[in-house]
Structures are given as C-alpha cells and as structure tokens.
Design a protein around this motif. Structure first.
Motif, PDB file in Angstrom:
ATOM      1  N   ALA A 181      14.880  23.471  -3.239  1.00 48.00           N
ATOM      2  CA  ALA A 181      14.041  24.475  -2.576  1.00 48.00           C
ATOM      3  C   ALA A 181      12.718  24.638  -3.314  1.00 48.00           C
ATOM      4  CB  ALA A 181      14.785  25.804  -2.504  1.00 48.00           C
ATOM      5  N   GLY A 182      12.765  24.621  -4.635  1.00 45.36           N
ATOM      6  CA  GLY A 182      11.537  24.758  -5.417  1.00 45.36           C
ATOM      7  C   GLY A 182      10.602  23.577  -5.237  1.00 45.36           C
ATOM      8  N   ALA A 183      11.151  22.365  -5.188  1.00 40.10           N
ATOM      9  CA  ALA A 183      10.316  21.177  -4.996  1.00 40.10           C
ATOM     10  C   ALA A 183       9.622  21.210  -3.637  1.00 40.10           C
ATOM     11  CB  ALA A 183      11.170  19.914  -5.121  1.00 40.10           C
ATOM     12  N   ALA A 184      10.363  21.606  -2.613  1.00 40.32           N
ATOM     13  CA  ALA A 184       9.765  21.710  -1.282  1.00 40.32           C
ATOM     14  C   ALA A 184       8.669  22.761  -1.253  1.00 40.32           C
ATOM     15  CB  ALA A 184      10.845  22.027  -0.245  1.00 40.32           C
ATOM     16  N   THR A 185       8.926  23.893  -1.894  1.00 32.69           N
ATOM     17  CA  THR A 185       7.923  24.963  -1.952  1.00 32.69           C
ATOM     18  C   THR A 185       6.671  24.505  -2.693  1.00 32.69           C
ATOM     19  OG1 THR A 185       9.669  26.641  -1.906  1.00 32.69           O
ATOM     20  CG2 THR A 185       7.497  27.335  -2.687  1.00 32.69           C
ATOM     21  N   LEU A 186       6.858  23.750  -3.767  1.00 37.71           N
ATOM     22  CA  LEU A 186       5.722  23.265  -4.548  1.00 37.71           C
ATOM     23  C   LEU A 186       4.848  22.337  -3.717  1.00 37.71           C
ATOM     24  CD1 LEU A 186       4.297  23.142  -7.296  1.00 37.71           C
ATOM     25  CD2 LEU A 186       5.782  21.199  -7.874  1.00 37.71           C
ATOM     26  N   VAL A 187       5.459  21.471  -2.916  1.00 36.42           N
ATOM     27  CA  VAL A 187       4.684  20.566  -2.055  1.00 36.42           C
ATOM     28  C   VAL A 187       3.820  21.367  -1.086  1.00 36.42           C
ATOM     29  CG1 VAL A 187       4.850  18.850  -0.211  1.00 36.42           C
ATOM     30  CG2 VAL A 187       6.270  18.624  -2.255  1.00 36.42           C
ATOM     31  N   VAL A 188       4.417  22.388  -0.472  1.00 41.43           N
ATOM     32  CA  VAL A 188       3.669  23.222   0.479  1.00 41.43           C
ATOM     33  C   VAL A 188       2.552  23.972  -0.243  1.00 41.43           C
ATOM     34  CG1 VAL A 188       3.821  25.164   2.084  1.00 41.43           C
ATOM     35  CG2 VAL A 188       5.659  23.457   2.008  1.00 41.43           C
ATOM     36  N   LEU A 189       2.865  24.522  -1.397  1.00 44.14           N
ATOM     37  CA  LEU A 189       1.874  25.286  -2.164  1.00 44.14           C
ATOM     38  C   LEU A 189       0.691  24.402  -2.551  1.00 44.14           C
ATOM     39  CD1 LEU A 189       1.126  27.955  -3.561  1.00 44.14           C
ATOM     40  CD2 LEU A 189       2.381  27.141  -5.575  1.00 44.14           C
ATOM     41  N   LEU A 190       0.962  23.185  -2.996  1.00 43.55           N
ATOM     42  CA  LEU A 190      -0.113  22.289  -3.412  1.00 43.55           C
ATOM     43  C   LEU A 190      -1.016  21.904  -2.242  1.00 43.55           C
ATOM     44  CD1 LEU A 190       1.689  19.922  -5.951  1.00 43.55           C
ATOM     45  CD2 LEU A 190       0.090  21.787  -6.437  1.00 43.55           C
ATOM     46  N   SER A 191      -0.467  21.871  -1.025  1.00 40.32           N
ATOM     47  CA  SER A 191      -1.294  21.570   0.141  1.00 40.32           C
ATOM     48  C   SER A 191      -2.367  22.622   0.352  1.00 40.32           C
ATOM     49  CB  SER A 191      -0.422  21.463   1.402  1.00 40.32           C
ATOM     50  OG  SER A 191       0.421  20.334   1.338  1.00 40.32           O
ATOM     51  N   PHE A 192      -2.061  23.863  -0.020  1.00 38.90           N
ATOM     52  CA  PHE A 192      -3.049  24.935   0.072  1.00 38.90           C
ATOM     53  C   PHE A 192      -3.958  24.979  -1.160  1.00 38.90           C
ATOM     54  CE2 PHE A 192       0.109  26.478   3.102  1.00 38.90           C
ATOM     55  CZ  PHE A 192      -0.693  27.002   4.106  1.00 38.90           C
ATOM     56  N   VAL A 193      -3.375  24.750  -2.336  1.00 43.12           N
ATOM     57  CA  VAL A 193      -4.090  24.969  -3.588  1.00 43.12           C
ATOM     58  C   VAL A 193      -5.016  23.819  -3.951  1.00 43.12           C
ATOM     59  CG1 VAL A 193      -3.770  25.223  -6.082  1.00 43.12           C
ATOM     60  CG2 VAL A 193      -2.354  26.543  -4.492  1.00 43.12           C
ATOM     61  N   LEU A 194      -4.572  22.582  -3.749  1.00 41.19           N
ATOM     62  CA  LEU A 194      -5.365  21.428  -4.200  1.00 41.19           C
ATOM     63  C   LEU A 194      -6.791  21.420  -3.652  1.00 41.19           C
ATOM     64  CD1 LEU A 194      -2.741  18.524  -4.179  1.00 41.19           C
ATOM     65  CD2 LEU A 194      -3.708  19.704  -6.147  1.00 41.19           C
ATOM     66  N   PRO A 195      -6.994  21.654  -2.322  1.00 39.93           N
ATOM     67  CA  PRO A 195      -8.373  21.617  -1.826  1.00 39.93           C
ATOM     68  C   PRO A 195      -9.264  22.691  -2.438  1.00 39.93           C
ATOM     69  CG  PRO A 195      -6.800  21.485  -0.015  1.00 39.93           C
ATOM     70  CD  PRO A 195      -6.031  21.880  -1.236  1.00 39.93           C
ATOM     71  N   VAL A 196      -8.678  23.826  -2.776  1.00 36.66           N
ATOM     72  CA  VAL A 196      -9.480  24.962  -3.238  1.00 36.66           C
ATOM     73  C   VAL A 196      -9.698  24.934  -4.741  1.00 36.66           C
ATOM     74  CG1 VAL A 196      -9.591  27.484  -3.348  1.00 36.66           C
ATOM     75  CG2 VAL A 196      -8.682  26.362  -1.305  1.00 36.66           C
ATOM     76  N   LEU A 197      -8.664  24.575  -5.496  1.00 35.04           N
ATOM     77  CA  LEU A 197      -8.742  24.684  -6.954  1.00 35.04           C
ATOM     78  C   LEU A 197      -8.912  23.351  -7.674  1.00 35.04           C
ATOM     79  CD1 LEU A 197      -5.993  27.388  -7.639  1.00 35.04           C
ATOM     80  CD2 LEU A 197      -8.446  27.695  -7.347  1.00 35.04           C
ATOM     81  N   VAL A 198      -8.316  22.276  -7.141  1.00 32.75           N
ATOM     82  CA  VAL A 198      -8.308  21.005  -7.876  1.00 32.75           C
ATOM     83  C   VAL A 198      -9.448  20.086  -7.470  1.00 32.75           C
ATOM     84  CG1 VAL A 198      -6.967  18.929  -8.393  1.00 32.75           C
ATOM     85  CG2 VAL A 198      -5.831  21.155  -8.248  1.00 32.75           C
ATOM     86  N   GLU A 199      -9.698  19.940  -6.174  1.00 33.84           N
ATOM     87  CA  GLU A 199     -10.762  19.033  -5.737  1.00 33.84           C
ATOM     88  C   GLU A 199     -12.120  19.378  -6.355  1.00 33.84           C
ATOM     89  OE1 GLU A 199     -10.778  18.754  -1.502  1.00 33.84           O
ATOM     90  OE2 GLU A 199      -8.802  17.828  -1.392  1.00 33.84           O
ATOM     91  N   PRO A 200     -12.473  20.671  -6.501  1.00 34.47           N
ATOM     92  CA  PRO A 200     -13.769  20.983  -7.133  1.00 34.47           C
ATOM     93  C   PRO A 200     -13.871  20.572  -8.597  1.00 34.47           C
ATOM     94  CG  PRO A 200     -13.005  22.834  -5.812  1.00 34.47           C
ATOM     95  CD  PRO A 200     -11.871  21.874  -5.902  1.00 34.47           C
ATOM     96  N   VAL A 201     -12.739  20.276  -9.233  1.00 28.52           N
ATOM     97  CA  VAL A 201     -12.786  19.803 -10.619  1.00 28.52           C
ATOM     98  C   VAL A 201     -13.460  18.434 -10.693  1.00 28.52           C
ATOM     99  CG1 VAL A 201     -11.365  19.100 -12.590  1.00 28.52           C
ATOM    100  CG2 VAL A 201     -10.749  21.137 -11.280  1.00 28.52           C
ATOM    101  N   PHE A 202     -13.314  17.651  -9.637  1.00 28.43           N
ATOM    102  CA  PHE A 202     -13.813  16.279  -9.645  1.00 28.43           C
ATOM    103  C   PHE A 202     -15.094  16.096  -8.832  1.00 28.43           C
ATOM    104  CE2 PHE A 202      -9.268  16.164 -10.402  1.00 28.43           C
ATOM    105  CZ  PHE A 202      -9.179  15.348 -11.508  1.00 28.43           C
ATOM    106  N   ASN A 203     -15.354  16.969  -7.888  1.00 27.92           N
ATOM    107  CA  ASN A 203     -16.552  16.847  -7.055  1.00 27.92           C
ATOM    108  C   ASN A 203     -17.160  18.215  -6.801  1.00 27.92           C
ATOM    109  OD1 ASN A 203     -14.890  14.231  -5.800  1.00 27.92           O
ATOM    110  ND2 ASN A 203     -17.094  13.942  -5.915  1.00 27.92           N
ATOM    111  N   ARG A 204     -18.445  18.199  -6.556  1.00 28.23           N
ATOM    112  CA  ARG A 204     -19.124  19.424  -6.132  1.00 28.23           C
ATOM    113  C   ARG A 204     -19.265  19.374  -4.619  1.00 28.23           C
ATOM    114  NH1 ARG A 204     -24.548  21.090  -5.593  1.00 28.23           N
ATOM    115  NH2 ARG A 204     -25.223  19.009  -6.180  1.00 28.23           N
ATOM    116  N   PHE A 205     -18.877  20.445  -3.952  1.00 25.89           N
ATOM    117  CA  PHE A 205     -18.895  20.499  -2.493  1.00 25.89           C
ATOM    118  C   PHE A 205     -19.930  21.521  -2.041  1.00 25.89           C
ATOM    119  CE2 PHE A 205     -14.691  19.155  -3.780  1.00 25.89           C
ATOM    120  CZ  PHE A 205     -14.431  18.085  -2.933  1.00 25.89           C
TER     121      PHE A 205
END
Length: 419
Positions: A181-205
């Motif tokens: 259950a935790g692994a599934a939740t983490l996948v869903v959470l990362l789908s929301f979090v990665l674009p907002v928090l992680v992608e800006p680490v590598f590129n400026r938008f």
C-alpha cells in the motif's frame, strides 16, 4: 490462512488488476504503419542525415548496453552473495548497528556502489554527446546535474527506506501488505510532487511569452477540452541541442512543457503539432493511466519480493536469515534489477502504443499531416535519432514509434482525409 497464503492471493489479485488495466487502457488496436510505407519514408530522408544519426547511435550503444550488463552483474554480486549484506553492516557500524542506520545508510550505500560502478559509462555517453554536438552542458554542468540527481535520489530513497523498514518492525508478519500500500501511495504522490518540486531542480521553467503561438496553443487546448494549467518553456538549451516537449503532473499540477530549443528550431506549425501530441496524452489521461499501472506494479513488486525473498536458497546465497532484515536489501535490489530487465520489452511496447495514439490525436486535432511529418524529420535530424533502428533494439527498449513509423502514419492520415 497464513500471511504467505494471503500474500499469494494478494499478488494474484494485483496481477489480474494490472492485466485488466493494461488490456482496457492501453490502445493495443493501433499497430504500426505498413512496412512498405515506412521504407518509402526512409528513402525520402537525406542519406547523409541517416548515416550520421546511425553513426551517432552506434557510438552510444556500447556504453548503454555495457552499463546495463555491468549494473546487472553488480546487483547480482551484491544481492546473491554475502558482499551486499556486509556492506550494509559496514554502513551501520558507526551507529552501533542500529537498524535505522543499516536501513537508510546501508541501502543508500548499495545503490551508490551500483551508480559508481556504472559512472564511467555515463561519462562515456556524455563524451559521445559532446563530440557529436548534442550536449551543450560541459563537464562542469554535467557533474552538477549528476550530483543533483544523486541528492534527489538520496532524499527520496532515504524516506522510502526508513518508511519501509519501520513498517517491517511494526508489523513483522504483515509488512508486505502495508509495504505494498505504501509503495502504491508513493507512486501516486510522486506523480504530483515531481513536476512541482523536482523538475525545477534541473531546469528553469517560465510561462511561454504572450503572442500568436501561445494564443494558438491555449485555444487548441480549450478546443480539445483539455484542462491545462499552463504552457511552460524549459531552458533545456543550457545542456542540450535536442528538441522535445512533454506533459507532466496530474490535475492541478498538469502542464505542457516545451523545450526552448524547440521554439528556436521549429516553425510555429511544427510546435503546434508537438503540443497537440502532448494534449493527446492529457486528453487520454496517459499520466493518470501510467500512475495507476505504476502503482499496481509497485504494490505487486513488494508482495512478490516478500514471496521470492523468503526462499531459503536465496537467503543462504545472500548470507541473511530473513528478507525483512535491512541486510537483505541488496537481495531485493538484485531481484528488482532482474525483473526490470525482463519487464522492459513489455513496458516499451505499451509506451509505443500510447505514443502512437497521441500521434493520431495530434493529426486529428491539427488537421496538418504535412507539419506533423516535417516535425518528425526535424526531431530526427536535430536529436540524431536513428529513423529506423535495429529491430532487436527497437523491440527491447524503444518507448516511441520510430521516425519512419510516424512519418508513414502522417502520410496514411493524409490519404484518408484527402490532405
């Protein structure tokens, strides 16, 4: 019923759910264009461009496949011998062999060793990209991106490892259920979090500047009935000449991202064709579908690791008593690595079918197959893509239809619609 029996039943249920989701949500009815049409498209491409792209891909291929092979050998060496468990012990020793230190520091040490062993092949790849003029990053920029990637992976990995082994300690008999259950939740959470928090680490938008092109793209999205938060431009040119665009995020975080290189190299009609393709992904909820299948797959993987990792022969090879020990983490990594290599062709096939559907959406939405084909030519030329890659490589790892497949699809659409 014992926990193992429930785990078998749960794994069967997750496998059925994954198969049903793939059967219903993946567009299996979209086979590639006829081979004759693909060969005709290939003949229309400049011969020197095709030769140069194939030369580039041949130069990249040894590093890519060597990294996969060496990575597999390292995973097996750490997971199927006592080496990995000793490495975990060594990482936790300064902290009194505390389970949390072994779980987090030991787990990260195992992943770091695998990364460091394959690092020369990553550097090889960067040297090839630089030699062929595709990389504009320089070695300092490449190193900075690599360190950022390690840092992001370490943070996510530390949280996941600590959570995983905490669950094991709190529920030693049923940890696989909570872990799934935790692994599934983490996948869903990362789908929301990665674009907002992680992608800006590598590129400026930045939002695409106001003008006819932005107006056209936003109007096209509205006409398509796709709620898109924004069209952003990524400063990709600081590391590459490659052109690209993508859609990421779910719901309020969904956005279409266009490389600044695409805006510089392509005509407005070609940019529109690319964005229409990305709108196709949003229209068909491909990110959500990918998140769903990823969540089901992650949950199934945790249960499968519990069942496989409990095998006496595997535990003896790894030099551990239980798969629930932090010292057994290298064994889990070895199993995941093997499973990933076996699963790769099926995953690539599903991705190609999804991408082909997005292509068809773009053709229908824009009604401009000529611009779509021109964009495929430009993508192949600038990105140095082999327009018709070796069949074995295509079937194993290609996530998109080949250039000649996409050109042939555009021509078939033109014939069907009279355009």
């Amino acid at each position: 019923m014992t926990p193992r029996g429930w785990a078998l039943l749960t794994l069967a249920g997750l496998a059925v759910a994954l198969l049903v989701a793939a059967a219903l949500l993946i567009p299996w009815h979209r086979p590639p264009a006829p081979r004759a049409d693909q060969l005709a498209a290939l003949r229309d491409l400049p011969a020197d461009q095709v030769a140069h792209s194939r030369e580039f891909r041949s130069a990249l291929r040894p590093a890519g496949w060597a990294a996969i092979g060496i990575g597999l050998l390292v995973a097996l060496a750490l997971g199927l011998t006592p080496l990995g468990s000793r490495l975990v012990e060594l990482a936790g020793r300064p902290f009194g062999d505390h389970w949390a230190a072994q779980a987090v520091l030991g787990g990260l040490a195992v992943v770091l060793v695998a990364d460091l062993v394959t690092l020369p092949f990553a550097a090889w790849r960067q040297s090839v990209l630089t030699r062929y003029g595709l990389s504009t990053n320089g070695w300092s920029g490449w190193t900075a991106d690599l360190l950022k990637s390690y840092a992001v992976s370490a943070v996510i990995g530390a949280v996941a490892l600590l959570g995983f082994y905490t669950v094991i300690r709190l529920s030693p008999r049923w940890w696989w259920a909570f872990g799934a259950a935790g692994a599934a939740t983490l996948v869903v959470l990362l789908s929301f979090v990665l674009p907002v928090l992680v992608e800006p680490v590598f590129n400026r938008f930045t939002p695409m500047e106001q003008g006819p092109l932005r107006t056209e793209l936003m109007q096209m999205a509205a006409r398509d009935g796709v709620p898109v938060r924004d069209v952003l431009v990524a400063d990709a040119s600081r590391r590459t000449r490659a052109v690209n665009a993508y859609v990421s995020g779910l719901g309020p975080t969904r956005r279409v991202v266009v490389y600044d290189t695409l805006l510089r190299e392509a005509t407005p009609a070609e940019v529109t064709a690319v964005v229409a393709h990305e709108l196709g992904h949003a229209k068909d909820r491909d990110v959500a579908v990918g998140t769903l299948t990823g969540a089901l797959g992650a949950a199934a993987a945790v249960v499968a690791l519990y069942l496989l990792g409990s095998s006496g022969p595997l535990l003896r090879l790894a030099g551990v008593e239980s798969v629930a020990q932090p010292r057994a983490f290298p064994l889990l990594v070895a199993l995941v690595t093997v499973a990933g290599l076996v699963w790769a062709p099926a995953q690539a096939l599903m991705s190609r079918r999804v991408e082909a559907r997005a292509d068809a959406h773009a053709l229908a939405l824009t009604g401009d197959p000529a611009a779509f084909e021109a964009m495929q030519r430009r993508l192949a030329g600038i990105n140095l893509a082999d327009p018709d890659p070796p069949r074995w490589e295509y079937l194993y790892s290609a996530t998109h239809p080949s250039t000649v497949e996409r050109m042939a699809a555009a021509r078939a659409h033109a014939r069907e619609t009279g355009r």
